[in-house]
Design a protein around this motif. Structure first.
Motif, PDB file in Angstrom:
ATOM      1  N   LYS A 118      13.020 -20.060 -92.163  1.00  0.00           N
ATOM      2  CA  LYS A 118      12.732 -18.665 -91.832  1.00  0.00           C
ATOM      3  C   LYS A 118      11.780 -18.044 -92.855  1.00  0.00           C
ATOM      4  N   LYS A 119      12.002 -18.335 -94.141  1.00  0.00           N
ATOM      5  CA  LYS A 119      11.137 -17.795 -95.192  1.00  0.00           C
ATOM      6  C   LYS A 119       9.706 -18.313 -95.038  1.00  0.00           C
ATOM      7  N   GLN A 140       8.256 -19.500 -92.283  1.00  0.00           N
ATOM      8  CA  GLN A 140       7.643 -18.958 -91.077  1.00  0.00           C
ATOM      9  C   GLN A 140       7.208 -17.522 -91.287  1.00  0.00           C
ATOM     10  N   LYS A 141       8.017 -16.744 -92.016  1.00  0.00           N
ATOM     11  CA  LYS A 141       7.682 -15.356 -92.311  1.00  0.00           C
ATOM     12  C   LYS A 141       6.412 -15.293 -93.154  1.00  0.00           C
ATOM     13  N   GLU A 142       6.296 -16.163 -94.157  1.00  0.00           N
ATOM     14  CA  GLU A 142       5.120 -16.185 -95.021  1.00  0.00           C
ATOM     15  C   GLU A 142       3.861 -16.511 -94.228  1.00  0.00           C
ATOM     16  N   THR A 150       3.360 -16.265 -90.954  1.00  0.00           N
ATOM     17  CA  THR A 150       3.076 -15.224 -89.965  1.00  0.00           C
ATOM     18  C   THR A 150       2.473 -13.988 -90.614  1.00  0.00           C
ATOM     19  N   GLU A 151       3.007 -13.585 -91.768  1.00  0.00           N
ATOM     20  CA  GLU A 151       2.480 -12.407 -92.454  1.00  0.00           C
ATOM     21  C   GLU A 151       1.032 -12.613 -92.893  1.00  0.00           C
ATOM     22  N   ASN A 181       3.023  -7.161 -93.755  1.00  0.00           N
ATOM     23  CA  ASN A 181       4.341  -7.499 -94.284  1.00  0.00           C
ATOM     24  C   ASN A 181       5.388  -7.066 -93.268  1.00  0.00           C
ATOM     25  N   TYR A 182       6.306  -7.970 -92.975  1.00  0.00           N
ATOM     26  CA  TYR A 182       7.356  -7.668 -92.015  1.00  0.00           C
ATOM     27  C   TYR A 182       8.695  -7.568 -92.720  1.00  0.00           C
ATOM     28  N   ARG A 183       9.439  -6.532 -92.410  1.00  0.00           N
ATOM     29  CA  ARG A 183      10.764  -6.343 -92.986  1.00  0.00           C
ATOM     30  C   ARG A 183      11.792  -6.291 -91.875  1.00  0.00           C
ATOM     31  N   LYS A 184      13.001  -6.690 -92.227  1.00  0.00           N
ATOM     32  CA  LYS A 184      14.086  -6.631 -91.250  1.00  0.00           C
ATOM     33  C   LYS A 184      14.389  -5.177 -90.920  1.00  0.00           C
TER      34      LYS A 184
END
Length: 268
Positions: A244-245, A247-249, A251-252, A258-261
């Motif tokens: 998840k970390k 993929q988040k990196e 994608t951002e 920057n995407y936050r929950k």
């Protein structure tokens, strides 16, 4: 495409900015080793060779090279180049992927190629990102887009961003100004099909300004390809969290946000 009959020298300047991002998972105890690995794998000597290969692809004569490794990390190379002795074939400006160095010789007018690297790491979550920026600027008939195929295959790239712009104008023998001397609808046309199939790709083009932008994000993100230590003994939940970390990196970086929950409100 018919050859333009010019009045004097071709004054168009064609600039390609090529940026790659390589993402890796290296927890705190591995981060120093990761940085050392990157500094060795992409040191000034190897980067110089990559730029030499780019110059060979587009038929450039190298006039001068300046290169430097930095402390604690990173490297830079600047190369001054001049035109070769061979007139470029008409296919050199066609919208097709460029070959590798041993199969092409073309013409390049006085200009430059540069590369800079930027290794960095997240202070807390173990994500490390290596970025390399390469700029190829040419004057005259040849376009640096023919170097793209080689550059993409020279780095392990999770995200790639490319900007291409044609500046200035040149005059034909009747005095008419030409602001571009070759057809281009997308940078993607200069990238091999197998590469296109491996990446999600987006174009943002401003045709009337001769500005072209393409970004690519790798489709397959198998965890083993992102672990600095391949034999890590990770549990299932740990692997899921790291995935998840990562993929988040990726994608951002790809979308530039920057995407936050989102916090979920609980009703009273």
């Amino acid at each position: 495409m018919n050859k333009l009959q010019l009045h004097g020298f071709n004054n168009l300047t064609k600039s390609l900015s090529f940026n790659i991002y390589d993402i890796c998972y290296a927890p705190a105890e591995q981060q120093q080793a990761y940085i050392e690995y990157i500094d060795e794998a992409y040191n000034a000597t190897r980067l110089t060779q990559i730029l030499k290969d780019v110059a060979e692809i587009i038929g450039a004569q190298i006039l001068n090279i300046a290169h430097q490794d930095y402390d604690p990390q990173g490297a830079s190379v600047t190369m001054l180049i001049s035109e070769g002795d061979v007139t470029p074939p008409m296919s050199m400006n066609s919208q097709s992927p460029g070959p590798l160095p041993e199969t092409v010789l073309a013409h390049l007018d006085k200009s430059h190629i540069t590369v800079h690297t930027y290794p960095e790491s997240h202070p807390d979550n173990g994500i490390s990102t290596f970025r390399a920026d390469i700029d190829v600027s040419t004057c005259g008939r040849i376009s640096p887009l023919k170097a793209l195929n080689y550059l993409i295959h020279s780095f392990e790239s999770d995200v790639v961003t490319m900007d291409y712009r044609v500046r200035g104008f040149t005059r034909d023998i009747s005095g008419k100004k030409h602001y571009i001397d070759h057809n281009i609808t997308s940078i993607q046309n200069y990238i091999a099909k197998d590469t296109q199939e491996s990446y999600q790709m987006i174009d943002v083009n401003v045709y009337h300004e001769n500005i072209f932008h393409t970004k690519m994000m790798l489709k397959e993100t198998e965890l083993e390809n992102y672990l600095f230590e391949k034999e890590s003994n990770l549990s299932g939940p740990e692997k899921s969290e790291i995935q998840k970390k990562l993929q988040k990196e990726v994608t951002e970086i790809f979308y530039g946000h920057n995407y936050r929950k989102k916090k979920i409100k609980v009703a009273d």
